[in-house]
Design a protein around this motif. Structure first.
Motif, mmCIF file in Angstrom:
data_model
loop_
_atom_site.group_PDB
_atom_site.id
_atom_site.type_symbol
_atom_site.label_atom_id
_atom_site.label_comp_id
_atom_site.label_asym_id
_atom_site.label_seq_id
_atom_site.Cartn_x
_atom_site.Cartn_y
_atom_site.Cartn_z
ATOM 1 N N ASP A 273 -10.407 -14.461 7.251
ATOM 2 C CA ASP A 273 -10.446 -15.630 8.117
ATOM 3 C C ASP A 273 -9.072 -15.945 8.676
ATOM 4 O OD1 ASP A 273 -13.136 -15.840 7.626
ATOM 5 O OD2 ASP A 273 -12.916 -17.361 6.028
ATOM 6 N N ARG A 274 -8.029 -15.700 7.866
ATOM 7 C CA ARG A 274 -6.662 -16.028 8.294
ATOM 8 C C ARG A 274 -6.064 -14.961 9.205
ATOM 9 N NH1 ARG A 274 -3.994 -18.207 2.601
ATOM 10 N NH2 ARG A 274 -5.276 -20.128 2.440
ATOM 11 N N HIS A 275 -6.359 -13.702 8.902
ATOM 12 C CA HIS A 275 -5.662 -12.616 9.619
ATOM 13 C C HIS A 275 -6.594 -11.765 10.468
ATOM 14 C CE1 HIS A 275 -2.187 -13.543 7.112
ATOM 15 N NE2 HIS A 275 -2.967 -13.429 6.020
ATOM 16 N N GLY A 276 -7.872 -12.021 10.392
ATOM 17 C CA GLY A 276 -8.804 -11.214 11.157
ATOM 18 C C GLY A 276 -9.186 -9.952 10.386
ATOM 19 N N SER A 277 -9.958 -9.083 11.034
ATOM 20 C CA SER A 277 -10.398 -7.825 10.411
ATOM 21 C C SER A 277 -9.232 -6.841 10.419
ATOM 22 C CB SER A 277 -11.594 -7.247 11.189
ATOM 23 O OG SER A 277 -12.030 -6.056 10.602
ATOM 24 N N VAL A 278 -8.639 -6.612 9.240
ATOM 25 C CA VAL A 278 -7.410 -5.816 9.184
ATOM 26 C C VAL A 278 -7.496 -4.524 8.360
ATOM 27 C CG1 VAL A 278 -5.922 -7.801 9.544
ATOM 28 C CG2 VAL A 278 -6.642 -7.187 7.225
ATOM 29 N N PRO A 279 -8.648 -4.153 7.721
ATOM 30 C CA PRO A 279 -8.651 -2.905 6.937
ATOM 31 C C PRO A 279 -8.228 -1.703 7.780
ATOM 32 C CG PRO A 279 -10.609 -4.188 6.443
ATOM 33 C CD PRO A 279 -9.923 -4.875 7.587
ATOM 34 N N GLY A 280 -7.315 -0.936 7.279
ATOM 35 C CA GLY A 280 -6.765 0.217 7.996
ATOM 36 C C GLY A 280 -5.447 -0.076 8.664
ATOM 37 N N ALA A 281 -5.133 -1.349 8.868
ATOM 38 C CA ALA A 281 -3.847 -1.715 9.461
ATOM 39 C C ALA A 281 -2.770 -1.687 8.391
ATOM 40 C CB ALA A 281 -3.950 -3.097 10.090
ATOM 41 N N SER A 282 -1.522 -1.808 8.800
ATOM 42 C CA SER A 282 -0.428 -1.866 7.845
ATOM 43 C C SER A 282 -0.141 -3.328 7.512
ATOM 44 C CB SER A 282 0.822 -1.207 8.409
ATOM 45 O OG SER A 282 1.299 -1.916 9.540
ATOM 46 N N CYS A 283 0.552 -3.527 6.387
ATOM 47 C CA CYS A 283 0.824 -4.906 5.971
ATOM 48 C C CYS A 283 1.728 -5.627 6.973
ATOM 49 C CB CYS A 283 1.417 -4.940 4.572
ATOM 50 S SG CYS A 283 2.603 -3.657 4.224
ATOM 51 N N ARG A 284 2.607 -4.913 7.679
ATOM 52 C CA ARG A 284 3.478 -5.599 8.643
ATOM 53 C C ARG A 284 2.692 -6.048 9.870
ATOM 54 N NH1 ARG A 284 5.318 -0.189 9.454
ATOM 55 N NH2 ARG A 284 4.902 0.591 11.562
ATOM 56 N N ASP A 285 1.520 -5.378 10.121
ATOM 57 C CA ASP A 285 0.675 -5.860 11.229
ATOM 58 C C ASP A 285 0.127 -7.248 10.921
ATOM 59 O OD1 ASP A 285 1.059 -3.505 12.603
ATOM 60 O OD2 ASP A 285 -0.674 -2.517 11.683
#
Length: 324
Positions: A273-285
């Motif tokens: 909810d806070r960062h959006g759908s992020v699986p596969g992205a890097s932590c700095r994204d």
């Protein structure tokens, strides 16, 4: 080369049959040659002894005509007797069964020999036997007995062995193909089942036939038990994973799972909810940074398994409190 079990079984059987055939052929040839050779030797000595007794008187009286008649008559009356000749005590040929002045030159080299000789001639193999006449006082009788029938009998026996071996090999290959099929079919079924087990989902049912009571059937039953246990453990792990995810989704803190390559593997509902759908992205994204954090603790956490707390101010202006 010969990667398949069936091919190795067939090749091993063929080599075994060829080796057995070669050994059998050698033994038959050797035994027949020895046995028949002994028979030829006994028959030749018997004829030579009779002829030697008959030659005693004419040789004593130097009756060359009677000696020749006895020699030629013995050869004519016995088809196995190829020749007969007499040498004087000095080893010189004094009479023979050949035509006049037609004595073979090859026989001169054995004229003074008293031991059995094997001769290879145009008429085949001949066994030369020497027998003293009157204890050698009147000379020595040489008779040549044909061994052609021995060679022919041995050749026929060897041919029969080879034909029998060839027939046995053909029948054996057919049988071994059937046997190899019986052996490799359950093995291939186990291989395919193992491959499917590695590719299947947790709820997939992998079963191999368990027919029979031999070792391969026991192996199939063992495999099926193992597959069932693996399937049960996978289902348990999936159930536990789903339970953990439900628990994490109820938490108000953001939960982010990062791999050693700094890639996001999982986020709970709060983080999504806070960062959006992020699986596969890097932590700095997630933190809108263009580069990795200074002194990133991911490697240290993976190595030490210790919990690390750290505050991080991203370039986006947001401040984060991270707990690894």
């Amino acid at each position: 080369m010969f990667r398949h079990l069936r091919d190795r079984i067939i090749i091993s059987f063929c080599l075994l049959m060829l080796g057995g055939g070669a050994l059998s052929t050698t033994l038959v040839s050797h035994n027949m040659t020895y046995t028949l050779g002994e028979a030829v030797d006994r028959h030749g000595r018997s004829m030579a002894q009779v002829l030697s007794d008959q030659l005693g008187e004419p040789l004593a009286y130097r009756d060359r005509l009677s000696v020749r008649r006895l020699l030629t008559g013995a050869c004519e009356s016995n088809s196995d007797l190829v020749y007969a000749f007499v040498t004087d005590p000095d080893g010189h040929v004094s009479n023979h069964s050949f035509a006049v002045d037609r004595f073979p030159q090859d026989l001169l080299r054995i004229a003074d020999s008293t031991t059995p000789q094997i001769l290879k001639t145009e008429r085949g193999t001949i066994r030369d036997l020497a027998l003293p006449i009157s204890a050698g006082v009147l000379g020595t009788l040489h008779v040549g007995t044909s061994m052609s029938w021995v060679d022919e009998a041995t050749g026929n026996a060897v041919e029969n062995v080879l034909v029998t071996t060839a027939i046995a090999m053909v029948l054996g290959v057919v049988g071994i193909l059937f046997l190899a099929h019986l052996i490799t079919r359950p093995v291939l079924a186990l291989r395919d089942a193992a491959n499917h087990l590695g590719e299947a989902e947790g709820d997939a049912i992998i079963v191999v036939p368990e027919s029979g009571s031999d070792e391969l059937a026991d192996l199939a039953r063992t495999f099926n038990r193992m597959a069932a246990q693996i399937r049960e453990r996978i289902n348990n792990c999936q159930s536990m994973s789903a339970y953990v995810e439900r628990v994490l989704d109820q938490m108000e803190s953001s939960i982010i799972v990062v791999s050693a390559a700094y890639r996001v593997e999982y986020v709970n509902r709060t983080a999504q909810d806070r960062h959006g759908s992020v699986p596969g992205a890097s932590c700095r994204d997630i933190m809108s940074d263009e580069r990795p954090c200074d002194e990133c603790p991911v490697a240290e956490v993976l190595q030490t398994r210790a919990v690390i707390h750290r505050n991080h101010a991203a370039k986006s202006g947001r401040s984060y409190e991270w707990r690894w």
